[in-house]
Design an enzyme around this catalytic site. Structure first.
Site, PDB file in Angstrom:
ATOM      1  N   GLY A   1       0.803  -1.224   0.000  1.00 30.22           N
ATOM      2  CA  GLY A   1       0.000   0.000   0.000  1.00 30.22           C
ATOM      3  C   GLY A   1       0.831   1.266   0.000  1.00 30.22           C
ATOM      4  O   GLY A   1       2.019   1.272   0.310  1.00 30.22           O
ATOM      5  N   ASN A   2       0.174   2.369  -0.357  1.00 34.20           N
ATOM      6  CA  ASN A   2       0.858   3.657  -0.411  1.00 34.20           C
ATOM      7  C   ASN A   2      -0.166   4.774  -0.508  1.00 34.20           C
ATOM      8  O   ASN A   2      -1.292   4.563  -0.952  1.00 34.20           O
ATOM      9  CB  ASN A   2       1.809   3.711  -1.619  1.00 34.20           C
ATOM     10  CG  ASN A   2       1.167   3.191  -2.893  1.00 34.20           C
ATOM     11  OD1 ASN A   2       0.344   3.874  -3.505  1.00 34.20           O
ATOM     12  ND2 ASN A   2       1.518   1.967  -3.284  1.00 34.20           N
TER      13      ASN A   2
ATOM     14  N   SER B   1       9.331   2.887  -1.683  1.00 36.54           N
ATOM     15  CA  SER B   1       9.014   1.493  -1.941  1.00 36.54           C
ATOM     16  C   SER B   1       9.613   0.562  -0.892  1.00 36.54           C
ATOM     17  O   SER B   1      10.793   0.669  -0.536  1.00 36.54           O
ATOM     18  CB  SER B   1       9.548   1.093  -3.319  1.00 36.54           C
ATOM     19  OG  SER B   1       9.259  -0.246  -3.613  1.00 36.54           O
ATOM     20  N   GLY B   2       8.767  -0.351  -0.393  1.00 34.12           N
ATOM     21  CA  GLY B   2       9.245  -1.439   0.445  1.00 34.12           C
ATOM     22  C   GLY B   2       9.733  -1.067   1.827  1.00 34.12           C
ATOM     23  O   GLY B   2      10.409  -1.868   2.478  1.00 34.12           O
TER      24      GLY B   2
ATOM     25  N   SER C   1       7.481   4.561  -4.337  1.00 29.94           N
ATOM     26  CA  SER C   1       6.590   3.418  -4.491  1.00 29.94           C
ATOM     27  C   SER C   1       6.584   2.901  -5.924  1.00 29.94           C
ATOM     28  O   SER C   1       6.674   3.676  -6.882  1.00 29.94           O
ATOM     29  CB  SER C   1       5.168   3.828  -4.097  1.00 29.94           C
ATOM     30  OG  SER C   1       4.229   2.880  -4.541  1.00 29.94           O
ATOM     31  N   SER C   2       6.435   1.590  -6.072  1.00 27.49           N
ATOM     32  CA  SER C   2       6.357   1.004  -7.413  1.00 27.49           C
ATOM     33  C   SER C   2       5.108   1.460  -8.153  1.00 27.49           C
ATOM     34  O   SER C   2       5.026   1.336  -9.384  1.00 27.49           O
ATOM     35  CB  SER C   2       6.394  -0.523  -7.322  1.00 27.49           C
ATOM     36  OG  SER C   2       5.336  -1.009  -6.519  1.00 27.49           O
ATOM     37  N   ASP C   3       4.120   1.993  -7.428  1.00 29.48           N
ATOM     38  CA  ASP C   3       2.885   2.483  -8.041  1.00 29.48           C
ATOM     39  C   ASP C   3       2.948   3.965  -8.401  1.00 29.48           C
ATOM     40  O   ASP C   3       1.935   4.557  -8.790  1.00 29.48           O
ATOM     41  CB  ASP C   3       1.702   2.250  -7.100  1.00 29.48           C
ATOM     42  CG  ASP C   3       1.434   0.779  -6.860  1.00 29.48           C
ATOM     43  OD1 ASP C   3       1.206   0.058  -7.840  1.00 29.48           O
ATOM     44  OD2 ASP C   3       1.466   0.349  -5.693  1.00 29.48           O
TER      45      ASP C   3
ATOM     46  N   HIS D   1      -3.624   3.642  -2.288  1.00 30.55           N
ATOM     47  CA  HIS D   1      -3.738   2.293  -2.869  1.00 30.55           C
ATOM     48  C   HIS D   1      -3.492   1.283  -1.761  1.00 30.55           C
ATOM     49  O   HIS D   1      -2.531   1.409  -0.998  1.00 30.55           O
ATOM     50  CB  HIS D   1      -2.716   2.117  -3.983  1.00 30.55           C
ATOM     51  CG  HIS D   1      -2.626   0.717  -4.510  1.00 30.55           C
ATOM     52  ND1 HIS D   1      -3.726   0.013  -4.956  1.00 30.55           N
ATOM     53  CD2 HIS D   1      -1.556  -0.121  -4.649  1.00 30.55           C
ATOM     54  CE1 HIS D   1      -3.345  -1.189  -5.363  1.00 30.55           C
ATOM     55  NE2 HIS D   1      -2.036  -1.292  -5.179  1.00 30.55           N
TER      56      HIS D   1
ATOM     57  N   HIS E   1      -4.125  -3.097  -0.412  1.00 30.79           N
ATOM     58  CA  HIS E   1      -4.451  -4.483  -0.766  1.00 30.79           C
ATOM     59  C   HIS E   1      -5.376  -5.037   0.301  1.00 30.79           C
ATOM     60  O   HIS E   1      -5.248  -6.194   0.722  1.00 30.79           O
ATOM     61  CB  HIS E   1      -3.185  -5.318  -0.916  1.00 30.79           C
ATOM     62  CG  HIS E   1      -2.394  -5.005  -2.144  1.00 30.79           C
ATOM     63  ND1 HIS E   1      -2.447  -5.781  -3.289  1.00 30.79           N
ATOM     64  CD2 HIS E   1      -1.559  -3.975  -2.426  1.00 30.79           C
ATOM     65  CE1 HIS E   1      -1.662  -5.253  -4.211  1.00 30.79           C
ATOM     66  NE2 HIS E   1      -1.114  -4.153  -3.720  1.00 30.79           N
TER      67      HIS E   1
ATOM     68  N   ASP F   1     -24.537   6.725   1.429  1.00 26.95           N
ATOM     69  CA  ASP F   1     -24.053   7.914   2.132  1.00 26.95           C
ATOM     70  C   ASP F   1     -22.839   8.523   1.427  1.00 26.95           C
ATOM     71  O   ASP F   1     -22.536   9.697   1.613  1.00 26.95           O
ATOM     72  CB  ASP F   1     -23.656   7.567   3.564  1.00 26.95           C
ATOM     73  CG  ASP F   1     -24.852   7.455   4.498  1.00 26.95           C
ATOM     74  OD1 ASP F   1     -25.925   8.000   4.180  1.00 26.95           O
ATOM     75  OD2 ASP F   1     -24.699   6.806   5.558  1.00 26.95           O
TER      76      ASP F   1
ATOM     77  N   HIS G   1      -6.433  -7.024  -9.188  1.00 23.04           N
ATOM     78  CA  HIS G   1      -5.370  -6.282  -8.511  1.00 23.04           C
ATOM     79  C   HIS G   1      -5.862  -5.777  -7.154  1.00 23.04           C
ATOM     80  O   HIS G   1      -5.621  -6.420  -6.142  1.00 23.04           O
ATOM     81  CB  HIS G   1      -4.895  -5.138  -9.418  1.00 23.04           C
ATOM     82  CG  HIS G   1      -3.722  -4.382  -8.888  1.00 23.04           C
ATOM     83  ND1 HIS G   1      -3.069  -3.410  -9.633  1.00 23.04           N
ATOM     84  CD2 HIS G   1      -3.084  -4.413  -7.693  1.00 23.04           C
ATOM     85  CE1 HIS G   1      -2.078  -2.905  -8.923  1.00 23.04           C
ATOM     86  NE2 HIS G   1      -2.073  -3.488  -7.735  1.00 23.04           N
TER      87      HIS G   1
ATOM     88  N   TYR H   1     -26.647  16.614   7.370  1.00 19.83           N
ATOM     89  CA  TYR H   1     -25.840  15.694   8.177  1.00 19.83           C
ATOM     90  C   TYR H   1     -24.629  16.435   8.731  1.00 19.83           C
ATOM     91  O   TYR H   1     -23.960  17.185   8.031  1.00 19.83           O
ATOM     92  CB  TYR H   1     -25.368  14.509   7.321  1.00 19.83           C
ATOM     93  CG  TYR H   1     -24.461  13.552   8.066  1.00 19.83           C
ATOM     94  CD1 TYR H   1     -24.984  12.492   8.797  1.00 19.83           C
ATOM     95  CD2 TYR H   1     -23.082  13.732   8.054  1.00 19.83           C
ATOM     96  CE1 TYR H   1     -24.151  11.628   9.484  1.00 19.83           C
ATOM     97  CE2 TYR H   1     -22.247  12.874   8.742  1.00 19.83           C
ATOM     98  CZ  TYR H   1     -22.782  11.816   9.448  1.00 19.83           C
ATOM     99  OH  TYR H   1     -21.951  10.970  10.145  1.00 19.83           O
TER     100      TYR H   1
END
Length: 233
Positions: free
Chosen positions: A30-31, A47-48, A76-78, A97, A99, A122, A173, A231
């Site tokens: 995630g990122n 990344s990582g 990040s790889s994304d 992003h 998972h 909502d 994905h 609301y």
């Protein structure tokens, strides 16, 4: 941290840590990114790097062409997906992003998440879209950049507005979400995961559960987002 991008890095760092705190990621998955529109730059998680050791100064600053402006670590790889969305959707300020389990399950099933209940309504009036799996030609090409194309094509094909539907599933994905800033992107990621879990359970209880009727969809959306919304404070 003396960087001229201190506030942008801190915004991005806090959003990434929130992603972890909300149990939307495991290990280094995630990122989140945050954008600085007036300079055409964005910040993203490296990344990582495990969340428990991540520091604000580790955040990487890039331009929309994926050139590193500041940072010693690989982004990040994304990153190319984020850059593509920022270039094409000019009113978003943050992208996340994950998972997350239920969101990914629907993505792996290659299914939109139906609008079954008022929790979903909502936040948006449409089913949560699932983009078809990427074509072989795009997979062989600039994969992460092409993931952005995959998202835009999905919204075009389904006639959706990124301003109204702030989340998507990528077939096989996982989910991407966005918003006015990085914190809203994380919020939308959590909402997506909760709705995904609720929809899954609904289908288990009643495989033929009907879609929420339009009158309830409109009522719940308008009371939070309409011109006469009532609301909240």
């Amino acid at each position: 941290m003396s960087s001229s991008y201190k506030s942008l890095k801190e915004e991005c760092y806090e959003a990434n840590m929130q992603l972890n705190a909300l149990n939307l990621v495991v290990y280094t998955f995630g990122n989140v990114s945050a954008v600085k529109r007036d300079e055409g730059l964005f910040a993203i998680k490296p990344s990582g790097v495990p969340y428990e050791v991540l520091k604000p100064e580790d955040i990487v600053i890039l331009d929309f062409e994926n050139n590193i402006v500041e940072g010693k670590l690989r982004p990040s790889s994304d990153t190319k997906t984020h850059a593509f969305l920022y270039k094409n959707w000019e009113e978003i300020g943050g992208i996340a992003h994950t998972h997350a389990t239920y969101s990914v399950a629907w993505a792996q099933a290659q299914m939109d998440i139906p609008i079954f209940g008022t929790t979903h309504a909502d936040h948006l009036t449409a089913d949560i879209p699932c983009a078809p799996p990427m074509s072989d030609d795009l997979i062989k090409g600039n994969y992460e950049h092409n993931t952005g194309i995959q998202i835009l094509d999905c919204f075009k094909d389904k006639n959706l507005s990124y301003k109204e539907v702030e989340m998507v599933l990528i077939g096989n994905h996982g989910p991407f979400a966005w918003g006015k800033d990085a914190a809203k992107a994380v919020y939308n990621s959590k909402v997506l995961e909760v709705i995904a879990e609720m929809a899954y359970l609904t289908r288990q209880i009643n495989p033929n559960a009907p879609r929420l009727k339009d009158s309830l969809i409109n009522k719940h959306y308008e009371r939070k987002h309409g011109k006469n919304a009532y609301y909240g404070q």
